[in-house]
Design a protein around this motif. Structure first.
Motif, PDB file in Angstrom:
ATOM      1  N   GLY A  54       0.792  -1.225   0.000  1.00 16.93           N
ATOM      2  CA  GLY A  54       0.000   0.000   0.000  1.00 16.93           C
ATOM      3  C   GLY A  54       0.821   1.270   0.000  1.00 16.93           C
ATOM      4  O   GLY A  54       0.258   2.370   0.104  1.00 16.93           O
ATOM      5  N   TYR A  55       2.128   1.145  -0.123  1.00 19.26           N
ATOM      6  CA  TYR A  55       3.033   2.294  -0.173  1.00 19.26           C
ATOM      7  C   TYR A  55       4.113   2.031  -1.216  1.00 19.26           C
ATOM      8  O   TYR A  55       4.440   0.882  -1.496  1.00 19.26           O
ATOM      9  CB  TYR A  55       3.723   2.530   1.179  1.00 19.26           C
ATOM     10  N   ILE A  56       4.690   3.105  -1.729  1.00 23.86           N
ATOM     11  CA  ILE A  56       5.839   2.976  -2.630  1.00 23.86           C
ATOM     12  C   ILE A  56       7.072   3.387  -1.837  1.00 23.86           C
ATOM     13  O   ILE A  56       7.252   4.564  -1.511  1.00 23.86           O
ATOM     14  CB  ILE A  56       5.689   3.863  -3.878  1.00 23.86           C
ATOM     15  N   SER A  57       7.885   2.412  -1.507  1.00 22.04           N
ATOM     16  CA  SER A  57       9.121   2.673  -0.764  1.00 22.04           C
ATOM     17  C   SER A  57      10.258   2.922  -1.754  1.00 22.04           C
ATOM     18  O   SER A  57      10.096   2.741  -2.971  1.00 22.04           O
ATOM     19  CB  SER A  57       9.473   1.473   0.115  1.00 22.04           C
ATOM     20  N   ILE A  58      11.395   3.294  -1.237  1.00 26.12           N
ATOM     21  CA  ILE A  58      12.577   3.474  -2.081  1.00 26.12           C
ATOM     22  C   ILE A  58      12.915   2.160  -2.774  1.00 26.12           C
ATOM     23  O   ILE A  58      13.225   2.136  -3.963  1.00 26.12           O
ATOM     24  CB  ILE A  58      13.769   4.004  -1.248  1.00 26.12           C
ATOM     25  N   ASN A  59      12.812   1.044  -2.059  1.00 25.89           N
ATOM     26  CA  ASN A  59      13.098  -0.267  -2.664  1.00 25.89           C
ATOM     27  C   ASN A  59      12.093  -0.620  -3.753  1.00 25.89           C
ATOM     28  O   ASN A  59      12.465  -1.196  -4.778  1.00 25.89           O
ATOM     29  CB  ASN A  59      13.131  -1.363  -1.601  1.00 25.89           C
ATOM     30  N   ASP A  60      10.814  -0.291  -3.551  1.00 29.01           N
ATOM     31  CA  ASP A  60       9.806  -0.517  -4.585  1.00 29.01           C
ATOM     32  C   ASP A  60      10.160   0.271  -5.842  1.00 29.01           C
ATOM     33  O   ASP A  60      10.169  -0.263  -6.954  1.00 29.01           O
ATOM     34  CB  ASP A  60       8.416  -0.054  -4.127  1.00 29.01           C
ATOM     35  N   PHE A  61      10.430   1.553  -5.644  1.00 27.67           N
ATOM     36  CA  PHE A  61      10.743   2.427  -6.787  1.00 27.67           C
ATOM     37  C   PHE A  61      11.997   1.940  -7.499  1.00 27.67           C
ATOM     38  O   PHE A  61      12.053   1.906  -8.734  1.00 27.67           O
ATOM     39  CB  PHE A  61      10.913   3.873  -6.308  1.00 27.67           C
ATOM     40  N   LEU A  62      12.985   1.531  -6.731  1.00 26.17           N
ATOM     41  CA  LEU A  62      14.239   1.038  -7.301  1.00 26.17           C
ATOM     42  C   LEU A  62      14.006  -0.236  -8.124  1.00 26.17           C
ATOM     43  O   LEU A  62      14.573  -0.389  -9.207  1.00 26.17           O
ATOM     44  CB  LEU A  62      15.257   0.790  -6.187  1.00 26.17           C
ATOM     45  N   LEU A  73      21.832   1.555 -16.135  1.00 26.41           N
ATOM     46  CA  LEU A  73      22.040   2.431 -14.995  1.00 26.41           C
ATOM     47  C   LEU A  73      22.627   1.611 -13.853  1.00 26.41           C
ATOM     48  O   LEU A  73      22.045   0.602 -13.451  1.00 26.41           O
ATOM     49  CB  LEU A  73      20.699   3.065 -14.576  1.00 26.41           C
ATOM     50  N   GLN A  74      23.782   2.035 -13.377  1.00 28.35           N
ATOM     51  CA  GLN A  74      24.452   1.329 -12.293  1.00 28.35           C
ATOM     52  C   GLN A  74      23.647   1.433 -10.998  1.00 28.35           C
ATOM     53  O   GLN A  74      22.811   2.315 -10.833  1.00 28.35           O
ATOM     54  CB  GLN A  74      25.853   1.920 -12.082  1.00 28.35           C
ATOM     55  N   ASP A  75      23.908   0.522 -10.054  1.00 25.41           N
ATOM     56  CA  ASP A  75      23.148   0.457  -8.803  1.00 25.41           C
ATOM     57  C   ASP A  75      23.191   1.756  -7.996  1.00 25.41           C
ATOM     58  O   ASP A  75      22.168   2.212  -7.510  1.00 25.41           O
ATOM     59  CB  ASP A  75      23.648  -0.692  -7.922  1.00 25.41           C
ATOM     60  N   GLU A  76      24.371   2.351  -7.846  1.00 22.02           N
ATOM     61  CA  GLU A  76      24.489   3.549  -7.018  1.00 22.02           C
ATOM     62  C   GLU A  76      23.704   4.734  -7.585  1.00 22.02           C
ATOM     63  O   GLU A  76      22.926   5.355  -6.862  1.00 22.02           O
ATOM     64  CB  GLU A  76      25.954   3.923  -6.809  1.00 22.02           C
ATOM     65  N   PRO A  77      23.861   5.051  -8.871  1.00 23.84           N
ATOM     66  CA  PRO A  77      23.042   6.141  -9.417  1.00 23.84           C
ATOM     67  C   PRO A  77      21.544   5.819  -9.380  1.00 23.84           C
ATOM     68  O   PRO A  77      20.722   6.707  -9.146  1.00 23.84           O
ATOM     69  CB  PRO A  77      23.524   6.297 -10.858  1.00 23.84           C
ATOM     70  N   ALA A  78      21.185   4.571  -9.602  1.00 24.37           N
ATOM     71  CA  ALA A  78      19.775   4.178  -9.555  1.00 24.37           C
ATOM     72  C   ALA A  78      19.222   4.390  -8.147  1.00 24.37           C
ATOM     73  O   ALA A  78      18.106   4.903  -7.982  1.00 24.37           O
ATOM     74  CB  ALA A  78      19.606   2.725  -9.990  1.00 24.37           C
ATOM     75  N   SER A  79      19.965   4.003  -7.143  1.00 26.96           N
ATOM     76  CA  SER A  79      19.537   4.207  -5.754  1.00 26.96           C
ATOM     77  C   SER A  79      19.370   5.690  -5.449  1.00 26.96           C
ATOM     78  O   SER A  79      18.420   6.096  -4.775  1.00 26.96           O
ATOM     79  CB  SER A  79      20.549   3.607  -4.778  1.00 26.96           C
ATOM     80  N   HIS A  80      20.285   6.498  -5.965  1.00 24.11           N
ATOM     81  CA  HIS A  80      20.212   7.948  -5.759  1.00 24.11           C
ATOM     82  C   HIS A  80      18.939   8.520  -6.395  1.00 24.11           C
ATOM     83  O   HIS A  80      18.249   9.338  -5.785  1.00 24.11           O
ATOM     84  CB  HIS A  80      21.465   8.629  -6.325  1.00 24.11           C
ATOM     85  N   VAL A  81      18.627   8.089  -7.600  1.00 23.45           N
ATOM     86  CA  VAL A  81      17.416   8.544  -8.290  1.00 23.45           C
ATOM     87  C   VAL A  81      16.178   8.137  -7.492  1.00 23.45           C
ATOM     88  O   VAL A  81      15.261   8.943  -7.283  1.00 23.45           O
ATOM     89  CB  VAL A  81      17.345   7.981  -9.737  1.00 23.45           C
TER      90      VAL A  81
END
Length: 120
Positions: A54-62, A73-81
């Protein structure tokens, strides 16, 4: 092919053997072909709510971001986005987006056309 096709199908009701039944498939087509803006925002929210809580977390978005861009897109820039995007629209500072926060984030977009398929 749309990299999110399996994700889109996964949010619709499935039968006992984890396959999308015909009625759910037609319902999906109906929403994606002529659904209202609100219906399309709801579908988009469910696509991004990867874990279904029921929520969009950073992990969901990633997870969805990685599905869309793959290895481009590498992991670090993707996490930043992902972090930056969630924080930009997270009004209650709980590090996740509610459906209302997501709706507000979608307000300036053309989701009606972006999340539309043509059925001929």
């Amino acid at each position: 092919m749309n990299p999110l096709h399996t994700r889109i199908l996964s949010i619709f009701e499935k039968n006992k053997d984890e396959r999308v039944d015909f009625r759910s498939f037609v319902s999906c087509l109906d929403v994606l072909s002529k659904g209202t803006k609100e219906e399309k925002i709801s579908v988009a929210f469910r696509i991004y709510d990867f874990d279904g809580d029921g929520y969009i977390s950073i992990n969901d978005f990633l997870a969805v971001l990685k599905m869309m861009v793959g290895k481009h897109l590498q992991d670090e820039p993707a996490s930043h986005v992902a972090e930056k995007t969630i924080h930009q629209y997270d009004k209650d500072n709980d590090e996740k987006l509610s459906e209302t926060e997501f709706e507000d984030a979608m307000e300036g977009t053309d989701i009606e056309n972006q999340l539309t398929i043509t059925v001929s």
